[in-house]
Design a protein around this motif. Structure first.
Motif, short mmCIF file in Angstrom:
data_model
loop_
_atom_site.label_atom_id
_atom_site.label_comp_id
_atom_site.label_asym_id
_atom_site.label_seq_id
_atom_site.Cartn_x
_atom_site.Cartn_y
_atom_site.Cartn_z
N UNK A 6 0.80 -1.23 0.00
CA UNK A 6 0.00 0.00 0.00
C UNK A 6 0.83 1.28 0.00
N UNK A 7 2.09 1.18 0.40
CA UNK A 7 2.94 2.37 0.37
C UNK A 7 3.89 2.37 -0.83
N UNK A 8 4.48 1.22 -1.15
CA UNK A 8 5.49 1.17 -2.20
C UNK A 8 4.89 0.82 -3.56
N UNK A 9 4.33 -0.37 -3.68
CA UNK A 9 3.86 -0.86 -4.98
C UNK A 9 2.77 0.01 -5.58
N UNK A 10 1.76 0.37 -4.78
CA UNK A 10 0.66 1.17 -5.30
C UNK A 10 1.12 2.58 -5.67
N UNK A 11 2.11 3.11 -4.95
CA UNK A 11 2.64 4.42 -5.32
C UNK A 11 3.43 4.35 -6.62
#
Length: 646
Positions: free
Chosen positions: A509-514
């Protein structure tokens, strides 16, 4: 100090919907506004105005916001005289970007926009809940001004420093015991030694097959099928086949748990994307058909000649109430557009069964009943107003007419939607102007780095426990003997599984989606809320995974109310039930057996959420947060231990 949005004024329509678009996140920092300014009024009556022209949105401070929780004593004692607001030109004529870093201001603006949108669309049971997408950043993103200046930022640094020292410790132990800093790396071998390319090809074929929804929607738009007839049935059967076939492949190939987790999670992501795309476009197809039918009726009405005296079979002229409700009192349709609800269901195409003023008009026109000039004029205004309402529905969130239904049914639009980090389909989303490739590289490196940390922690602390439990079962230990080992298994995995849970959440939710958001220029980064401050399980369910929450809210909760006429309590139960079934299905794919432990614990959130609203727990936020963290701490290790031992 709390604010209330008292009015939205002078919106430019020019054939477009409001450009305020959004998800339910609370951390919006930027809003696209078609107005030219904002007027902020303080309690004392003084006002600070930032305007670029005479048009504006009025923000008025009030003693408390009735839609929000009343301020506590600390908030009452903290009165600020001003809030900094920055208004910049967006590069498009008549549109500006409003930036406000103040969290209270952001929360109230979002809730006010949603309330205003609810008023404009009416409070009927709509088929689809209208979500609002805004420009915002995730909490831990360095681009987020709130995150960079958080008083708890040092703890974020401490966490990653602790992770680095933990990896050094694990590497040193591996070197001392096995002569290699990587140890035996069994989990890494599980991931890459067998069927890696088969899994990648399967995933690619799975993603490619989702184009079925586009083909079906194009067939419906061209009139080969109807969504209300066979369309939704075909789509539903396809979704069942899609999930069953992919899961069957994972069973047939006997994939390791690493492959299985990836494929099963991705198949459900693609399932939700297909469902949202197809059911929203299917709904729009019915709106489109209704508009075409009304246009045909309007053409027939124009061909009719007015009768001087209506015959006995003529319909009763519309009443004053109907005329006022439908904009037939001489005012233009656009003037009445947002002061009324649609006279009939926006998606109905069966005028013979529909009970509405529009259906009465359509049946009278179809029967060629004699109408006088006044009735023809009233019917014309009613039909034109309803067509305008339907045009607005087909336009959705589009700021231009280029992507409104059915112009959105193109392969580029579908591919773009498939790559977006959201599960709720809209015709248009807020976008950034450009891609920051250094940011993409940073987040991509963080994604790979965190996954590597998770592999090392699993190898060092979880894998040995699992192997020992499996060895005991193969050695012939009875169930009673294995039950006695459960407390030790749970205690051994408490900290590693909690850590893995936090890292898995962070990497997705912090790395991949960004990364996906930056590559697609998707501006609404509200992928999660401050779930770590949850005081109840329903708050956690809303905040920890906003994309899935928004999907369930629109396509399960609100669809259950509108389509099946369930009560709010019944729709809530159905939503939790579906979530519990999906979680248990994942456990079935991993452990190849059905036990129902996770299913039961998921459903237990309903009474726990109800308990948090009782007089015993109301206002005791610290106690609620403790109970939440105890459950999150013990739950994963307890569930894993139960599935391993029994």
């Amino acid at each position: 100090m709390s604010y209330a949005l008292s009015g939205l004024a002078s919106r430019k329509r020019s054939g477009s919907e409001d450009s305020w678009s959004s998800s339910e996140g609370r951390d919006a920092s930027m809003l696209n506004v078609e107005t030219a300014g904002i007027v902020a009024t303080s309690r004392s009556g003084a006002s600070t105005t930032s305007t670029a022209s005479d048009e504006g949105v009025v923000l008025e401070a009030s003693r408390h916001n009735t839609a929000e929780k009343p301020p506590n004593n600390k908030e009452k004692g903290r009165r600020r005289k001003s809030v900094q607001i920055i208004i910049e030109e967006s590069g498009k004529k008549g549109r500006y970007t409003l930036t406000a870093d103040d969290p209270e201001f952001q929360d109230i603006v979002r809730s006010s926009i949603e309330r205003e949108a609810s008023k404009l669309s009416g409070k009927s049971r709509n088929r689809f809940r209208d979500l609002v997408f805004t420009r915002q950043f995730t909490t831990f993103d360095r681009q987020n001004p709130r995150g960079a200046h958080s008083p708890f930022y040092g703890f974020f640094t401490l966490f990653w420093l602790a992770m680095a020292l933990l990896l050094v410790k694990i590497a040193a132990n591996n070197w001392r015991n096995q002569g290699s800093v990587f140890g035996r790396a069994e989990i890494l071998h599980l991931m890459v030694d067998r069927d890696l390319m088969v899994m990648i090809l399967t995933d690619g074929g799975m993603a490619f097959s989702t184009v079925f929804g586009l083909v079906l929607q194009r067939a419906i738009a061209r009139g080969y099928l109807t969504w209300g007839g066979a369309g939704w049935i075909i789509q539903s059967l396809w979704e069942v086949f899609f999930v069953v076939s992919v899961i069957s492949v994972s069973f047939y190939r006997e994939w390791s748990w690493t492959h299985t987790v990836f494929i099963v999670l991705h198949v459900f992501v693609l399932l939700m994307k297909q469902h949202s795309y197809s059911f929203y476009n299917g709904y729009l197809s019915r709106v489109y058909r209704r508009r075409k039918l009304l246009e045909q009726k309007l053409e027939q009405l124009e061909e009719m000649e007015a009768q001087e005296t209506p015959g006995d079979t003529s319909p009763t002229p519309p009443t004053e109430e109907a005329i006022s409700a439908t904009g037939m009192d001489g005012a233009s349709p656009s003037t009445k557009l947002h002061h009324r609800r649609s006279i009939g269901p926006k998606y109905s195409t069966n005028f013979s069964k529909e009970q509405s003023e529009i259906a009465t008009m359509a049946k009278a026109i179809e029967a060629r009943e004699p109408l006088n000039a006044e009735q023809i004029q009233a019917f014309t205004r009613g039909l034109e107003t309803e067509i305008t309402i339907l045009d607005e529905e087909l336009r959705g969130k589009c700021t231009t007419t280029g992507n409104c239904y059915p112009n959105n049914l193109t392969l580029p639009n579908f591919i773009d939607w498939t790559c977006l980090p959201t599960l709720v389909y809209e015709l248009e989303y807020p976008r950034q102007d450009h891609i920051n490739w250094w940011y993409v590289a940073e987040k991509a490196a963080a994604t790979l780095g965190v996954i590597w940390i998770m592999i090392i922690i699993s190898q060092a602390y979880i894998y040995p426990v699992v192997i020992e439990v499996v060895r005991q079962k193969e050695a012939g230990l009875t169930l009673d003997q294995r039950w006695k080992e459960l407390p030790w298994v749970v205690s051994d995995m408490l900290f590693p599984l909690l850590l893995e849970q936090l890292l898995a959440w962070y990497v997705i939710w912090e790395c991949l989606l960004n990364v996906l958001a930056e590559l697609t220029r998707f501006a609404d980064r509200g992928f999660y809320g401050d779930w770590w401050n949850s005081v109840s399980w329903d708050q956690y369910a809303r905040d920890w995974n906003r994309p899935v929450h928004n999907f369930l809210l629109r396509h399960v909760y609100h669809s259950s109310i509108s389509a099946f006429h369930l009560s709010k309590m019944g729709a809530t139960f159905v939503t939790f039930l579906l979530s519990a079934v999906v979680h248990e299905l994942l456990m079935f794919c991993l452990f190849k057996k059905v036990r129902g432990y996770l299913f039961a614990l998921q459903l237990s959130q309903i009474p726990l959420a109800a308990l948090s609203k009782t007089r015993v727990m109301r206002g005791r936020d610290t106690l609620g947060n403790i109970i939440f963290w105890v459950g999150l701490f013990i739950g994963p290790s307890l569930i894993t231990g139960l599935y391993l031992i029994v």
